[in-house]
Design an enzyme around this catalytic site. Structure first.
Site, PDB file in Angstrom:
ATOM      1  N   THR A  11     -34.450 -49.444 -88.037  1.00 21.11           N
ATOM      2  CA  THR A  11     -33.976 -50.534 -88.880  1.00 21.11           C
ATOM      3  C   THR A  11     -34.113 -50.162 -90.363  1.00 21.11           C
ATOM      4  O   THR A  11     -34.975 -49.376 -90.723  1.00 21.11           O
ATOM      5  CB  THR A  11     -34.807 -51.785 -88.562  1.00 21.11           C
ATOM      6  OG1 THR A  11     -34.524 -52.135 -87.231  1.00 21.11           O
ATOM      7  CG2 THR A  11     -34.502 -52.941 -89.470  1.00 21.11           C
TER       8      THR A  11
ATOM      9  N   ARG B 152     -28.822 -58.136 -76.143  1.00 24.40           N
ATOM     10  CA  ARG B 152     -30.215 -58.302 -76.611  1.00 24.40           C
ATOM     11  C   ARG B 152     -30.211 -58.381 -78.151  1.00 24.40           C
ATOM     12  O   ARG B 152     -29.548 -57.613 -78.825  1.00 24.40           O
ATOM     13  CB  ARG B 152     -31.048 -57.114 -76.147  1.00 24.40           C
ATOM     14  CG  ARG B 152     -32.488 -57.088 -76.672  1.00 24.40           C
ATOM     15  CD  ARG B 152     -32.608 -56.292 -77.965  1.00 24.40           C
ATOM     16  NE  ARG B 152     -33.996 -56.148 -78.411  1.00 24.40           N
ATOM     17  CZ  ARG B 152     -34.343 -55.660 -79.595  1.00 24.40           C
ATOM     18  NH1 ARG B 152     -33.429 -55.270 -80.438  1.00 24.40           N
ATOM     19  NH2 ARG B 152     -35.612 -55.562 -79.920  1.00 24.40           N
ATOM     20  N   VAL B 153     -30.961 -59.330 -78.671  1.00 30.77           N
ATOM     21  CA  VAL B 153     -31.117 -59.434 -80.122  1.00 30.77           C
ATOM     22  C   VAL B 153     -32.596 -59.322 -80.453  1.00 30.77           C
ATOM     23  O   VAL B 153     -33.439 -59.905 -79.756  1.00 30.77           O
ATOM     24  CB  VAL B 153     -30.560 -60.785 -80.642  1.00 30.77           C
ATOM     25  CG1 VAL B 153     -30.826 -60.941 -82.130  1.00 30.77           C
ATOM     26  CG2 VAL B 153     -29.061 -60.891 -80.361  1.00 30.77           C
ATOM     27  N   GLY B 154     -32.912 -58.560 -81.485  1.00 32.80           N
ATOM     28  CA  GLY B 154     -34.307 -58.372 -81.878  1.00 32.80           C
ATOM     29  C   GLY B 154     -34.695 -59.263 -83.053  1.00 32.80           C
ATOM     30  O   GLY B 154     -34.067 -60.298 -83.304  1.00 32.80           O
ATOM     31  N   ASP B 155     -35.702 -58.837 -83.789  1.00 30.13           N
ATOM     32  CA  ASP B 155     -36.235 -59.649 -84.884  1.00 30.13           C
ATOM     33  C   ASP B 155     -35.398 -59.579 -86.159  1.00 30.13           C
ATOM     34  O   ASP B 155     -35.438 -60.496 -86.985  1.00 30.13           O
ATOM     35  CB  ASP B 155     -37.659 -59.171 -85.228  1.00 30.13           C
ATOM     36  CG  ASP B 155     -37.670 -57.703 -85.667  1.00 30.13           C
ATOM     37  OD1 ASP B 155     -37.069 -56.861 -84.961  1.00 30.13           O
ATOM     38  OD2 ASP B 155     -38.254 -57.395 -86.719  1.00 30.13           O
TER      39      ASP B 155
ATOM     40  N   THR C 100     -39.763 -53.590 -89.631  1.00 27.68           N
ATOM     41  CA  THR C 100     -39.184 -52.645 -88.677  1.00 27.68           C
ATOM     42  C   THR C 100     -40.225 -52.369 -87.597  1.00 27.68           C
ATOM     43  O   THR C 100     -41.402 -52.190 -87.892  1.00 27.68           O
ATOM     44  CB  THR C 100     -38.754 -51.332 -89.346  1.00 27.68           C
ATOM     45  OG1 THR C 100     -38.309 -50.436 -88.313  1.00 27.68           O
ATOM     46  CG2 THR C 100     -39.863 -50.666 -90.133  1.00 27.68           C
ATOM     47  N   GLY C 101     -39.788 -52.380 -86.356  1.00 19.56           N
ATOM     48  CA  GLY C 101     -40.734 -52.113 -85.280  1.00 19.56           C
ATOM     49  C   GLY C 101     -40.294 -52.756 -83.984  1.00 19.56           C
ATOM     50  O   GLY C 101     -39.127 -53.113 -83.829  1.00 19.56           O
TER      51      GLY C 101
ATOM     52  N   GLY D  85     -39.170 -55.098 -81.904  1.00 20.12           N
ATOM     53  CA  GLY D  85     -38.564 -56.375 -82.268  1.00 20.12           C
ATOM     54  C   GLY D  85     -39.143 -57.568 -81.536  1.00 20.12           C
ATOM     55  O   GLY D  85     -39.371 -58.628 -82.130  1.00 20.12           O
TER      56      GLY D  85
HETATM   57  N1  ASP Z   1     -36.906 -54.246 -85.013  1.00 18.83           N
HETATM   58  C1  ASP Z   1     -35.671 -53.653 -84.526  1.00 18.83           C
HETATM   59  C2  ASP Z   1     -35.238 -54.346 -83.266  1.00 18.83           C
HETATM   60  O1  ASP Z   1     -36.079 -54.688 -82.474  1.00 18.83           O
HETATM   61  C3  ASP Z   1     -35.804 -52.218 -84.237  1.00 18.83           C
HETATM   62  C4  ASP Z   1     -36.177 -51.403 -85.413  1.00 18.83           C
HETATM   63  O2  ASP Z   1     -36.991 -51.821 -86.239  1.00 18.83           O
HETATM   64  O3  ASP Z   1     -35.662 -50.275 -85.510  1.00 18.83           O
HETATM   65  O4  ASP Z   1     -34.046 -54.492 -83.049  1.00 18.83           O
END
Ligand code: ASP
Length: 320
Positions: free
Chosen positions: A185, A213-216, A236-237, A239
């Site tokens: 991210t 799927r949707v992340g944070d 970033t991490g 999600g």
């Molecule tokens: N946080 C992002 C997600 O879960 C992934 C990332 O940080 O690269 O979609």
């Protein structure tokens, strides 16, 4: 007058075990420095924090080194689905898109949602339609594909897991952070001279994630948050863990209700709350006084910051 500054990240992750190429490392450092400098230039010309973070994230999306926009990861189904969010700390207005497949710069459409729509979050087809209505020409769905990301998907399919922190298959890349164990991210936070804070986050998500799927990243308060009263944050991490902990908002809440400093609040969230749930990654944050924090619990995080008038300061590994 506040001391204007911008902070950016290009994802957190594990150090590549393959021998590091000095050349590749230089490319990352250069890209990060140039993008910090672009943000500083906007702030120096009295541009807003919102303009600075939007432009910095657009540049990160355009750079194939990072997993957002061009160079985004593949889903399990072999597609690309992008998410982005922008938040203005002045008004607490926010705009976000999730699961878009044909939007070249998701951060620009998120900004259009913030400015032109009464809504906050558009997904999938509706988001694509909104983008076209706002004059963003769609790109073909394979615009985002790169051979490296395709190979990454093949390795993830073989391992039958989402590419986050598995042990890593042999990887051909000589990137400083192992692309198979890295969160790609991108994000930016800024404080302008008038004391306004803003944050933006954009991502291709995680390799081998299920379509849909949707992340944070596009979720206000999870992967992105800004409030002039205290802080702007981009994450970033993992999600799912950042969503469950409302990581970005939690930093603001610890400062507002708990009286913690930026450093205390951001470290509490990243090193304790995220870690306890098995999450990994990091955040970038700037408070209304211009203090900056960039904690991460992974081995490295592509990152950089610059106060107006200073040289950009960038790093990849720990303790730099
Ligand atoms: N946080 C992002 C997600 O879960 C992934 C990332 O940080 O690269 O979609």
């Amino acid at each position: 007058m506040s001391r204007a500054a911008i902070v950016i990240h290009g994802g957190a992750g594990a150090i590549a075990r393959a021998s590091l190429s000095a050349e590749k490392e230089r490319l990352y450092i250069e890209a990060l420095s140039d993008i910090v400098a672009s943000g500083q230039a906007i702030l120096a010309q009295d541009g807003s924090a919102l303009d600075a973070v939007t432009e910095a994230v657009r540049l990160l999306e355009e750079c194939p080194l990072f997993n957002a926009g061009k160079g985004a990861v593949f889903t399990h189904q072999g597609t690309h689905e992008l998410d982005a969010c922008v938040m203005d700390g002045r008004s607490l207005e926010a705009g976000a898109v999730a699961g878009v497949r044909q939007v070249r710069n998701p951060v620009l459409v998120a900004r259009a949602v913030l400015e032109k729509s009464p809504h906050v979050l558009f997904i999938g087809e509706g988001a694509e339609r909104f983008a076209v209505e706002q004059g963003f020409a769609p790109v073909p769905p394979d615009f985002f594909s790169t051979p490296e990301r395709y190979e990454q998907l093949q390795r993830a399919l073989k391992m039958q897991q989402t590419m986050l922190d598995h042990d890593g298959a042999a990887q051909a890349s000589d990137d400083p952070l192992d692309p198979d164990r890295k969160f790609g991210t991108v994000g930016a936070v800024a404080l302008d001279r008038h004391g306004n804070l803003a944050a933006a986050t954009s991502t291709g998500g995680m390799t081998n994630k299920q379509a849909g799927r949707v992340g944070d990243s596009p979720i206000v308060g999870a992967g992105c948050y800004a409030n002039n009263a205290n802080v702007a944050v981009s994450c970033t991490g993992s999600g799912e863990v950042f969503m469950r902990t409302l990581a970005a908002y939690d930093i603001a809440a610890l400062m507002e209700y708990g009286g913690l400093s930026l450093k205390q609040a951001s470290e509490r969230v990243v090193m304790e709350k995220i870690s306890v749930l098995g999450g990994s990654g990091g955040v970038i944050a700037i408070d209304r006084e211009g203090n900056i924090a960039l904690p991460f619990n992974s081995e490295g995080m592509y990152r950089g910051f610059g106060y107006v008038g200073d040289a950009p300061n960038v790093g990849i590994y720990r303790e730099e």
